[in-house]
Design an enzyme around this catalytic site. Structure first.
Site, short mmCIF file in Angstrom:
data_model
loop_
_atom_site.label_atom_id
_atom_site.label_comp_id
_atom_site.label_asym_id
_atom_site.label_seq_id
_atom_site.Cartn_x
_atom_site.Cartn_y
_atom_site.Cartn_z
CE LYS A 186 -1.22 2.51 2.77
NZ LYS A 186 -0.81 3.92 3.06
CB THR A 197 8.30 2.43 -0.07
OG1 THR A 197 7.29 3.34 -0.49
CG2 THR A 197 7.96 1.08 -0.58
CD GLU A 283 -2.06 10.98 -0.93
OE1 GLU A 283 -2.49 10.37 0.06
OE2 GLU A 283 -1.43 12.04 -0.85
CB SER A 410 -12.43 16.24 6.40
OG SER A 410 -11.96 16.23 5.06
#
Length: 410
Positions: A186, A197, A283, A410
């Protein structure tokens, strides 16, 4: 044990996973740490396995890493790895360490193995405590299997902001028997490792001592996991663990074994596959970037230069915008810290040479733009200093990276 007379070249296994090697089970459940997705996973070997691990160089070592180091130090054997997502259990003081040890203890009891045969890993938000009631219920509900579904459940349970499961497997023949390695990982953000990593897990059925396996992993990590970057951050929880349970039936491997290089290649390709999948899934990323630097004085120089280039925010944004601005490549090269002659540098985007011996080359902007629109692109840098070569992998930097990290909690 599968024995053959003719030795085969190393091959990738279609849809291979951590369960492709013999003697392993895996699984994952929803313990309630995440809203709905699986968040607790396990890998179990049918017998105690030789093991090796590399860890983050971040000064803030998360509690799970401390517990795993303790486990491995006792007999240098592992039989299970338990992993949770959603909470990193990092920077959580004495309570966090107690929770990590309790996680190890509960897993050992559930699977009737010694506590020091259990490794612990966590990933997620830093500075929050584990909900141990949920963890304990989740461990009690784990039911690992050798079926492919078990591998998929484990791969899902360890994810955070990842968009895809990451897995691979290869096999070769050593001493006339089939030897397999498989992996799961992951990682999507906070990727700029040093010794490891994010989280990587490799299984193999090879017979090898823990000492020789550790030597191999250290060598391979520096060429694979340590050669990726997404955003320049090294996590508090980075770790790669390898288990080798010896069920393949080969003669024990070490550096003096005549087919040692085959095992190194097996472990290297498995690790490289996982590393590239992490880089590609950065990301918000839309492209995998591979940087190849050759002609350096040493391999270490080439690796340093390649990682500097692929980690440059200006290079990453240029790739995102499909802008063939080779000036950003040479600027990154110039600050990489290696020694080279700046009057003899050649840069290519794919097969298109854009800088020849430090002189601007004539090339089609349209051709380069179209090339940089692809999902995977390669940048090549050639020096004239020696035979050292190195490769690094990363991704483009997009608007979505800021969105994802601006709302991570959030």
């Amino acid at each position: 044990m599968e024995i053959i007379k003719e030795k085969s070249e190393l091959q990738k296994i279609s849809n291979g996973t951590i369960l492709s090697p013999r003697g392993y089970k895996a699984g994952g459940v929803h313990a309630g740490l995440r809203y709905a997705k699986k968040d607790l996973g396990i890998i179990v070997s049918e017998v105690p396995a030789s093991c090796a691990a590399v860890y983050t160089k971040n000064v803030f070592n998360a509690a799970p890493l401390q517990v795993t180091k303790d486990s491995i130090s006792i007999e240098k054997k592992l039989q299970a790895i338990v992993v949770n997502s959603a909470c990193a259990n990092a920077c959580t003081g004495s309570r966090g360490l107690e929770d990590a040890y309790e996680m190890r203890s509960c897993t050992a009891k559930a699977f009737a193995i010694p506590e020091h045969f259990v490794a612990v890993a966590s990933t997620g938000v830093i500075g929050e405590f584990l909900d141990m009631q949920k963890i304990k219920r989740g461990i009690a509900g784990l039911n690992p299997t050798a079926e492919n579904s078990g591998a998929a459940d484990f791969e899902t349970a360890i994810l955070t902001t990842d968009t895809i499961n990451k897995n691979t497997a290869y096999f070769t023949y050593i001493d006339g028997v089939k030897v397999t390695a498989g992996g799961a990982a992951k990682g999507s953000g906070m990727i700029h490792p040093n010794m490891a990593t994010m989280l990587g897990f490799v299984t193999t059925d090879a017979l090898i001592s823990s000492e020789s396996l550790q030597d191999a992993l250290l060598q391979i990590t520096n060429r694979t996991f340590n050669q990726i970057t997404v955003d320049g951050d090294t996590s508090t929880n980075d770790m790669v663990i390898v288990m080798a349970n010896g069920t393949a039936g080969n003669k024990q491997l070490d550096e003096n074994h005549p087919e040692w290089s085959k095992f190194i290649e097996l472990l290297t390709l498995t690790s490289e596959d996982l590393a590239k999948q992490i880089a590609k899934d950065g990301e918000g990323a839309t492209k995998l970037i591979e940087v190849n630097v050759s002609g350096c004085r040493t391999e270490e120089d080439a690796q340093m230069a390649a990682k500097t280039i692929v980690g440059s925010n200006l290079v990453k944004t240029a790739v995102f915008g499909a802008d063939g601005n080779w000036g950003r490549v040479v600027a990154a090269m110039g600050r990489s810290g290696i020694s080279f002659n700046p009057e003899d540098v050649t840069v290519s985007f794919g097969e298109t040479v854009v800088l020849k011996s430090s002189e601007p080359a004539a090339f089609s902007e349209e051709t380069v733009t179209e090339y940089l629109k692809q999902d995977s692109i390669a940048i090549h840098v050639l020096l004239n200093e020696g035979s050292g070569a190195g490769t690094a992998w990363g991704c483009d930097l997009t608007y979505d990276y800021v969105k994802i990290n601006g709302s991570y909690r959030s």
